[in-house]
Write a protein that holds these residues in place. Structure first.
Motif, PDB file in Angstrom:
ATOM      1  N   GLY A  91       1.143  -0.963  -0.304  1.00 42.78           N
ATOM      2  CA  GLY A  91       0.084  -0.394   0.110  1.00 42.78           C
ATOM      3  C   GLY A  91       0.822   1.613   0.269  1.00 42.78           C
ATOM      4  O   GLY A  91       0.015   2.250  -0.692  1.00 42.78           O
ATOM      5  N   ARG A  92       1.950   1.083   0.231  1.00 41.90           N
ATOM      6  CA  ARG A  92       2.975   1.973   0.569  1.00 41.90           C
ATOM      7  C   ARG A  92       4.409   1.984   0.074  1.00 41.90           C
ATOM      8  O   ARG A  92       4.524   0.869   0.813  1.00 41.90           O
ATOM      9  CB  ARG A  92       2.715   3.298   1.596  1.00 41.90           C
ATOM     10  CG  ARG A  92       2.037   3.222   3.040  1.00 41.90           C
ATOM     11  CD  ARG A  92       1.825   3.319   4.238  1.00 41.90           C
ATOM     12  NE  ARG A  92       2.457   2.779   4.942  1.00 41.90           N
ATOM     13  CZ  ARG A  92       3.132   2.757   6.419  1.00 41.90           C
ATOM     14  NH1 ARG A  92       3.561   4.442   6.526  1.00 41.90           N
ATOM     15  NH2 ARG A  92       3.868   2.130   6.870  1.00 41.90           N
ATOM     16  N   PRO A  93       4.843   3.347  -1.115  1.00 40.48           N
ATOM     17  CA  PRO A  93       5.768   2.771  -0.907  1.00 40.48           C
ATOM     18  C   PRO A  93       7.122   2.564   0.585  1.00 40.48           C
ATOM     19  O   PRO A  93       8.267   1.511   0.235  1.00 40.48           O
ATOM     20  CB  PRO A  93       7.025   4.017  -1.422  1.00 40.48           C
ATOM     21  CG  PRO A  93       5.064   4.391  -1.644  1.00 40.48           C
ATOM     22  CD  PRO A  93       4.458   4.241  -1.459  1.00 40.48           C
ATOM     23  N   GLN A  94       7.114   3.121   1.824  1.00 41.19           N
ATOM     24  CA  GLN A  94       8.043   2.483   2.792  1.00 41.19           C
ATOM     25  C   GLN A  94       7.736   1.156   3.363  1.00 41.19           C
ATOM     26  O   GLN A  94       8.947   0.915   3.638  1.00 41.19           O
ATOM     27  CB  GLN A  94       7.196   3.910   3.979  1.00 41.19           C
ATOM     28  CG  GLN A  94       6.836   5.502   3.574  1.00 41.19           C
ATOM     29  CD  GLN A  94       6.320   5.304   2.812  1.00 41.19           C
ATOM     30  OE1 GLN A  94       5.108   5.238   2.173  1.00 41.19           O
ATOM     31  NE2 GLN A  94       6.146   7.262   2.853  1.00 41.19           N
ATOM     32  N   ASP A  95       6.986   0.459   2.631  1.00 44.62           N
ATOM     33  CA  ASP A  95       6.726  -0.964   3.219  1.00 44.62           C
ATOM     34  C   ASP A  95       7.423  -1.731   2.388  1.00 44.62           C
ATOM     35  O   ASP A  95       7.631  -3.363   2.656  1.00 44.62           O
ATOM     36  CB  ASP A  95       5.220  -1.482   2.663  1.00 44.62           C
ATOM     37  CG  ASP A  95       4.306  -0.349   4.104  1.00 44.62           C
ATOM     38  OD1 ASP A  95       4.859   0.200   5.296  1.00 44.62           O
ATOM     39  OD2 ASP A  95       2.925  -0.918   3.790  1.00 44.62           O
ATOM     40  N   ALA A  96       8.102  -1.515   1.469  1.00 37.10           N
ATOM     41  CA  ALA A  96       8.638  -2.239   0.881  1.00 37.10           C
ATOM     42  C   ALA A  96      10.136  -3.398   1.328  1.00 37.10           C
ATOM     43  O   ALA A  96      10.224  -4.213   1.242  1.00 37.10           O
ATOM     44  CB  ALA A  96       9.893  -1.493  -0.089  1.00 37.10           C
ATOM     45  N   TRP A  97      10.861  -2.223   2.443  1.00 37.27           N
ATOM     46  CA  TRP A  97      12.011  -3.002   3.574  1.00 37.27           C
ATOM     47  C   TRP A  97      10.618  -4.258   3.953  1.00 37.27           C
ATOM     48  O   TRP A  97      11.989  -4.800   4.449  1.00 37.27           O
ATOM     49  CB  TRP A  97      12.161  -2.005   4.993  1.00 37.27           C
ATOM     50  CG  TRP A  97      11.157  -1.498   4.923  1.00 37.27           C
ATOM     51  CD1 TRP A  97      10.390  -0.606   5.243  1.00 37.27           C
ATOM     52  CD2 TRP A  97      10.863  -2.032   6.458  1.00 37.27           C
ATOM     53  NE1 TRP A  97       9.532  -0.852   6.813  1.00 37.27           N
ATOM     54  CE2 TRP A  97      10.161  -1.343   7.192  1.00 37.27           C
ATOM     55  CE3 TRP A  97      11.811  -3.305   7.009  1.00 37.27           C
ATOM     56  CZ2 TRP A  97       9.996  -1.721   8.592  1.00 37.27           C
ATOM     57  CZ3 TRP A  97      11.420  -3.657   8.420  1.00 37.27           C
ATOM     58  CH2 TRP A  97      10.171  -2.793   9.138  1.00 37.27           C
ATOM     59  N   LEU A  98       9.583  -4.256   4.496  1.00 46.05           N
ATOM     60  CA  LEU A  98       9.264  -5.097   4.654  1.00 46.05           C
ATOM     61  C   LEU A  98       8.517  -6.242   3.604  1.00 46.05           C
ATOM     62  O   LEU A  98       8.772  -7.413   4.429  1.00 46.05           O
ATOM     63  CB  LEU A  98       7.283  -4.613   5.169  1.00 46.05           C
ATOM     64  CG  LEU A  98       7.545  -3.593   6.273  1.00 46.05           C
ATOM     65  CD1 LEU A  98       6.184  -3.822   7.397  1.00 46.05           C
ATOM     66  CD2 LEU A  98       7.654  -4.638   7.960  1.00 46.05           C
TER      67      LEU A  98
END
Length: 134
Positions: A91-98
């Protein structure tokens, strides 16, 4: 080339599952086999399908509830022998690390971009089919 490839699509939201099917279509690229979709709305259904075998790629919704696609990905990578490659919808680009933590092979943002989804899915299918052919 095998006659069809099976793509498991997991989301608690029927609209998300439909978006994935429509975005990728029956054949995400000319050099991969036609795709048949196996839709799952719950984690137990995902686990049953994977334990039964025959799934070539998984598309998991990172925003699914109660079991999010990232946690599901991590679990199946730990529990399923020769786990198929996973494409995560985030849902968010910031979740790529997850997604990296979950060990997904590819990530596509949600809402679904048809070109990005088809390209990523085709790449994972190529990789999986090369591995099974070897």
């Amino acid at each position: 080339m095998q006659p069809t490839a099976t793509v498991l699509v997991y989301s608690d939201d029927a609209n998300t599952r439909e978006q994935v099917r429509l975005a990728a279509g029956r054949r995400p690229a000319a050099d991969v086999p036609p795709v048949q979709y196996l839709e799952c709305a719950t984690l137990p259904a995902v686990l049953d399908a994977l334990e039964g075998g025959g799934v070539d790629v998984c598309v998991l919704d990172g925003e699914a509830v109660p079991a999010g696609g990232m946690g599901v990905c991590r679990q199946i990578k730990d529990e399923i022998f020769d786990c198929p490659p996973v494409l995560l919808l985030i849902g968010r680009p910031q979740d790529a690390w997850l997604a990296t933590w979950s060990r997904a092979e590819a990530v596509v943002p949600h809402p679904v971009d048809p070109v990005a989804l088809a390209d990523s899915l085709a790449g994972l299918l190529r990789h999986r089919l090369r591995r099974t052919a070897a």
